[in-house]
Design an enzyme around this catalytic site. Structure first.
Site, mmCIF file in Angstrom:
data_model
loop_
_atom_site.group_PDB
_atom_site.id
_atom_site.type_symbol
_atom_site.label_atom_id
_atom_site.label_comp_id
_atom_site.label_asym_id
_atom_site.label_seq_id
_atom_site.Cartn_x
_atom_site.Cartn_y
_atom_site.Cartn_z
ATOM 1 N N ARG A 174 40.972 45.826 36.636
ATOM 2 C CA ARG A 174 42.488 45.689 36.182
ATOM 3 C C ARG A 174 42.372 46.301 34.669
ATOM 4 N NH1 ARG A 174 42.281 41.730 39.942
ATOM 5 N NH2 ARG A 174 43.513 42.138 41.841
ATOM 6 N N LYS B 234 43.958 37.981 38.436
ATOM 7 C CA LYS B 234 44.949 37.844 39.189
ATOM 8 C C LYS B 234 44.933 36.918 40.382
ATOM 9 C CE LYS B 234 48.256 40.754 41.658
ATOM 10 N NZ LYS B 234 48.651 42.236 41.946
ATOM 11 N N HIS C 227 45.624 52.009 35.605
ATOM 12 C CA HIS C 227 45.378 51.257 37.069
ATOM 13 C C HIS C 227 44.994 52.381 38.042
ATOM 14 C CE1 HIS C 227 46.088 48.248 40.035
ATOM 15 N NE2 HIS C 227 46.539 47.367 39.174
ATOM 16 N N ARG D 142 41.350 52.292 39.804
ATOM 17 C CA ARG D 142 40.859 51.347 40.806
ATOM 18 C C ARG D 142 41.121 52.241 42.185
ATOM 19 N NH1 ARG D 142 40.539 45.970 40.171
ATOM 20 N NH2 ARG D 142 42.027 45.430 41.786
ATOM 21 N N HIS E 26 39.742 41.652 45.230
ATOM 22 C CA HIS E 26 40.848 41.424 46.343
ATOM 23 C C HIS E 26 40.393 40.282 46.973
ATOM 24 C CE1 HIS E 26 42.486 45.819 46.144
ATOM 25 N NE2 HIS E 26 43.004 45.158 45.068
ATOM 26 N N TYR F 126 35.146 34.524 50.428
ATOM 27 C CA TYR F 126 33.521 34.900 49.837
ATOM 28 C C TYR F 126 33.505 34.218 48.484
ATOM 29 C CZ TYR F 126 32.243 38.484 53.163
ATOM 30 O OH TYR F 126 31.798 39.347 54.096
#
Length: 405
Positions: free
Chosen positions: A242, A269, A332, A335, A359, A369
Site C-alpha cells: 500500500r 491495515k 494504489h 497493487r 489480504h 496464515y
C-alpha cells in the site's frame, strides 16, 4: 440521644472553638460560628482518628449517617476510611485530565512524526469537528461503545460513510493509546465492527494490460524528478505494498542481506506483521537509496525534514507529472496491476498473491496464515515478478493478457 433535623437546623455555637453534638457510632455535628460540620471519630490500628464527612446543610443528617455507615463498613474490612477518601480524591483528580480529547491530542502529538503534515491536519480536524463535541469531555475510561457509535451515526447520517469508518479507526487508535498508558481497560470501538453501513467499493485506477504496464515502467525509468520520488516509483510495482506502507518504510525494518522487509503490525491495515521478500532488483534500488537516506529513520524522508516520511501525494504527483491522470493510474493501482498480471498472465498461485498483498488468507482448515507462511515460495514468486517487469520494460517476451485461459 440521636440528633434530629429540627435540632440541627436551630442549634448555634456557644463558644468560638465550637460545640460537639453526638449522633451515635462516632458521628457528631461540630457547630462553629462559621458553620456546621459533620465529623466521625474512630480508631484504626490503635490510633484515634477523625474523618470529615461534609458540611451541613449540603450534607443532611441522613446523608451524614450514610457516610458514617460506609466508613464503618470499610473499618470492618480493615481499611482506613480516611486513606480511602484520600485515594479516591487523588484518583478523581488524576482522571480529570484523562478525557478523550486530552488523550487524543496527546496521541496526535506523540505520533506526529509517523504521518505527513497534511494527514496530521486532516486527522486533527476530523476529531475536532466530529468527535470532541460529542465525547471529548468524557473520561476516556468511562466511555462506552454506544457513546462512540452515537457520534459516528451523526457522521453517517450526513452520507459520509467512508469518513465515519476512518474516524472510527482514529478513535480506536486513541483508545489503544489510552490502554497502553494504563488509562483505559480496552478499545471500545472493537464492539462496533458491524455497526456502521458498509463503505461502497472503492475503485483505484490501475493499468493491468502488460503492454501498457511496459510503457508505464519505461516512463518511470525516464522520470527525472526528486531521487526519492524516482526510487519510490521504481519500487512501487516491484513490491506492490500500500502507498502508505511504502512511503513510511524505515531502514530498521529492512534487511538487505536477507532480502526481506518486515513491516510491523502497527503500520498494517490488517494489524498483523507483514513480510515482503525483496527481489534482487529491489535490493539494488534500496542500496542506492541507502546512500542518500541511510543515516536517517525513513527510507523516503520528507524533503523538508528527516523527522517525517515522504508526503502521501508524492507518488501520485509524479504519475501526474509523467502524463498519467488519476483516471488512468494511481499509487494504489500498482497493487491491482500485480494482482491481475501475476494471476492471469504468469499463473502464480492466487493464495500466494493474496498473502503478498497482505489480504486475509486462510488455509484449507480455515486458519489464518501466519506472517512466515510460504515465505520461500513467495521469495521465488517476487523474483519472477521482478524479472517479468524488466522484460515488460525493455519490450521483450510480452505475454498477452488472459494467457492462463
Amino acid at each position: 440521644m440521636a440528633l434530629t433535623d429540627t435540632f440541627i437546623k436551630q442549634v448555634k455555637a456557644s463558644k468560638p472553638a465550637g460545640d460537639k453534638h453526638a449522633d451515635g457510632g462516632g458521628l457528631y455535628l461540630l457547630v462553629k460560628p462559621a458553620g456546621k460540620y459533620w465529623r466521625m471519630d474512630y480508631r484504626y490500628l490503635d490510633k484515634r482518628k477523625t474523618l470529615a464527612l461534609g458540611v451541613y446543610p449540603a450534607i443532611s443528617l441522613a446523608g451524614a449517617r450514610k457516610r458514617r455507615d460506609e466508613a464503618r463498613k470499610l473499618l470492618a474490612e480493615g481499611i482506613d476510611p480516611s486513606q480511602a477518601k484520600r485515594d479516591d480524591h487523588h484518583a478523581k483528580t488524576a482522571a480529570a485530565g484523562h478525557t478523550f480529547e486530552a488523550m487524543a491530542r496527546q496521541w496526535l502529538r506523540n505520533t506526529q512524526a509517523e504521518r505527513a503534515e497534511s494527514t496530521q491536519h486532516k486527522n486533527t480536524s476530523w476529531l475536532e469537528k466530529n468527535i470532541f463535541p460529542e465525547i471529548g469531555a468524557m473520561q476516556i475510561a468511562a466511555i462506552k461503545p454506544r457513546d462512540v457509535l452515537a457520534a459516528l451515526r451523526k457522521i453517517e447520517a450526513r452520507g459520509a460513510i467512508e469518513s465515519a469508518h476512518k474516524i472510527k479507526q482514529l478513535c480506536g487508535q486513541v483508545f489503544r493509546f489510552a490502554v497502553a498508558s494504563g488509562l483505559a481497560e480496552r478499545d471500545v470501538t472493537a464492539d462496533l465492527r458491524d455497526a456502521l453501513a458498509a463503505v461502497p467499493g472503492t475503485h483505484y485506477a490501475a493499468i493491468t494490460e502488460p503492454k501498457q504496464a511496459g510503457g508505464l515502467l519505461r516512463s518511470i525509468f525516464d522520470y527525472s524528478g526528486h531521487p526519492y520520488a524516482v526510487a519510490a516509483l521504481k519500487l512501487a510495482p516491484l513490491l506492490f505494498v500500500r502507498p502508505g506502507e511504502l512511503r513510511a518504510a524505515e531502514w530498521a525494518e529492512i534487511d538487505m542481506d536477507d532480502a526481506l522487509w518486515r513491516i510491523p503490525a502497527s503500520k498494517m491495515k490488517m494489524n498483523f506483521d507483514h513480510l515482503v521478500p525483496l527481489s534482487a532488483q529491489a535490493v539494488v534500488l534500496l542500496r542506492g537509496v541507502h546512500a542518500m537516506s541511510g543515516t536517517g529513520r525513513y527510507v523516503f524522508p520528507s524533503i523538508r525534514t528527516a523527522d517525517r516520511c515522504m508526503s502521501e501525494n508524492t507518488v501520485n504527483a509524479a504519475l501526474r507529472a509523467m502524463g498519467y491522470p488519476k483516471e488512468a493510474m494511481t499509487g494504489h493501482g500498482f497493487r491491482a496491476m500485480a494482482r491481475t498480471i501475476m494471476d492471469e498472465v504468469l499463473g502464480e498461485r492466487v493464495d500466494l498473491i493474496e498473502h503478498q498483498l497482505a489480504h486475509a488468507v486462510k488455509d484449507v482448515n480455515g486458519r489464518a496464515y501466519n506472517r512466515t507462511s510460504h515465505l520461500p515460495a513467495r521469495r521465488e514468486m517476487m523474483q519472477r515478478w521482478a524479472d517479468y517487469l524488466d522484460k515488460l520494460r525493455i519490450g521483450a517476451d510480452v505475454i498477452p493478457l488472459h494467457a492462463k485461459n
